[in-house]
Enzyme design. Structure first.
Site, PDB file in Angstrom:
ATOM      1  N   ASN A   1       0.960  -1.291   0.044  1.00 19.71           N
ATOM      2  CA  ASN A   1      -0.092  -0.243   0.043  1.00 19.71           C
ATOM      3  C   ASN A   1       0.914   1.193  -0.032  1.00 19.71           C
ATOM      4  O   ASN A   1       0.285   2.383   0.148  1.00 19.71           O
ATOM      5  CB  ASN A   1      -1.068  -0.177   1.132  1.00 19.71           C
ATOM      6  CG  ASN A   1      -0.313  -0.120   2.457  1.00 19.71           C
ATOM      7  OD1 ASN A   1       0.937  -0.494   2.719  1.00 19.71           O
ATOM      8  ND2 ASN A   1      -1.096   0.522   3.468  1.00 19.71           N
ATOM      9  N   CYS A   2       2.160   1.226  -0.081  1.00 19.93           N
ATOM     10  CA  CYS A   2       3.052   2.269  -0.247  1.00 19.93           C
ATOM     11  C   CYS A   2       2.984   2.830  -1.551  1.00 19.93           C
ATOM     12  O   CYS A   2       3.040   2.209  -2.583  1.00 19.93           O
ATOM     13  CB  CYS A   2       4.682   1.872   0.400  1.00 19.93           C
ATOM     14  SG  CYS A   2       5.774   3.232   0.005  1.00 19.93           S
ATOM     15  N   ASP A   3       2.712   4.120  -1.490  1.00 17.87           N
ATOM     16  CA  ASP A   3       2.686   4.922  -2.882  1.00 17.87           C
ATOM     17  C   ASP A   3       3.992   4.908  -3.802  1.00 17.87           C
ATOM     18  O   ASP A   3       3.922   4.436  -4.877  1.00 17.87           O
ATOM     19  CB  ASP A   3       2.385   6.321  -2.744  1.00 17.87           C
ATOM     20  CG  ASP A   3       0.791   6.572  -2.545  1.00 17.87           C
ATOM     21  OD1 ASP A   3       0.034   5.401  -2.709  1.00 17.87           O
ATOM     22  OD2 ASP A   3       0.526   7.654  -1.810  1.00 17.87           O
TER      23      ASP A   3
ATOM     24  N   VAL B   1       6.244   2.538  -3.582  1.00 17.81           N
ATOM     25  CA  VAL B   1       6.399   1.014  -3.941  1.00 17.81           C
ATOM     26  C   VAL B   1       5.581   0.803  -5.402  1.00 17.81           C
ATOM     27  O   VAL B   1       6.161   0.189  -5.967  1.00 17.81           O
ATOM     28  CB  VAL B   1       6.183   0.135  -2.829  1.00 17.81           C
ATOM     29  CG1 VAL B   1       5.829  -1.507  -3.428  1.00 17.81           C
ATOM     30  CG2 VAL B   1       7.006   0.017  -1.624  1.00 17.81           C
ATOM     31  N   LYS B   2       4.437   1.383  -5.162  1.00 18.86           N
ATOM     32  CA  LYS B   2       3.630   1.090  -6.413  1.00 18.86           C
ATOM     33  C   LYS B   2       4.071   1.993  -7.490  1.00 18.86           C
ATOM     34  O   LYS B   2       4.043   1.498  -8.740  1.00 18.86           O
ATOM     35  CB  LYS B   2       2.065   1.939  -6.051  1.00 18.86           C
ATOM     36  CG  LYS B   2       1.234   1.168  -5.002  1.00 18.86           C
ATOM     37  CD  LYS B   2       0.020   1.928  -4.689  1.00 18.86           C
ATOM     38  CE  LYS B   2      -0.820   1.233  -3.769  1.00 18.86           C
ATOM     39  NZ  LYS B   2      -2.095   2.016  -3.394  1.00 18.86           N
TER      40      LYS B   2
END
Length: 115
Positions: A9-11, A13-14
């Site tokens: 859910n880390c932006d 990481v996305k």
């Protein structure tokens, strides 16, 4: 083999996942919470980065530490805190062969994978 470490859910990481997919780079994703984190894995990170570089001082987990925990942080107790609170590790951490990169910036990934 390329492994991307982080939490889903880390932006940031996305963004890294999107960049890897768009650039046709095969990778596996290691979710710190789901897939786990142990001392041997953290020790492998420490062969590539100093513990102070791995520490995410902007995380909610870091801000939640007591003042005494922050003041007495060292490599030994940081390892235990990383295991207990995986979000204390900067994200994403990517390992590609023997090389490693912390965080995500498109140009840095471009350079990293150009090698």
């Amino acid at each position: 083999m390329t492994i991307l470490y982080g939490i889903p859910n880390c932006d940031t990481v996305k963004k890294a996942q999107k960049w890897l997919t768009q650039n046709n780079i095969d990778y596996s994703f290691h979710d710190y919470r789901k897939d786990g984190l142990d001392e041997s894995l953290i020790q492998s990170f420490l062969t590539k980065h100093k513990w102070t570089d791995l520490l995410n001082k902007r995380s909610t987990s870091y801000r939640a530490l007591s003042d005494s925990q922050k003041e007495t942080l060292n490599e030994v107790n940081a390892i235990q805190l990383f295991i207990e609170f995986p979000t204390l590790i900067k994200r994403p951490l990517i390992i590609h062969g023997d090389a490693s990169q912390l965080g995500f910036k498109a140009q840095a990934y471009q350079d990293f994978f150009a090698v």
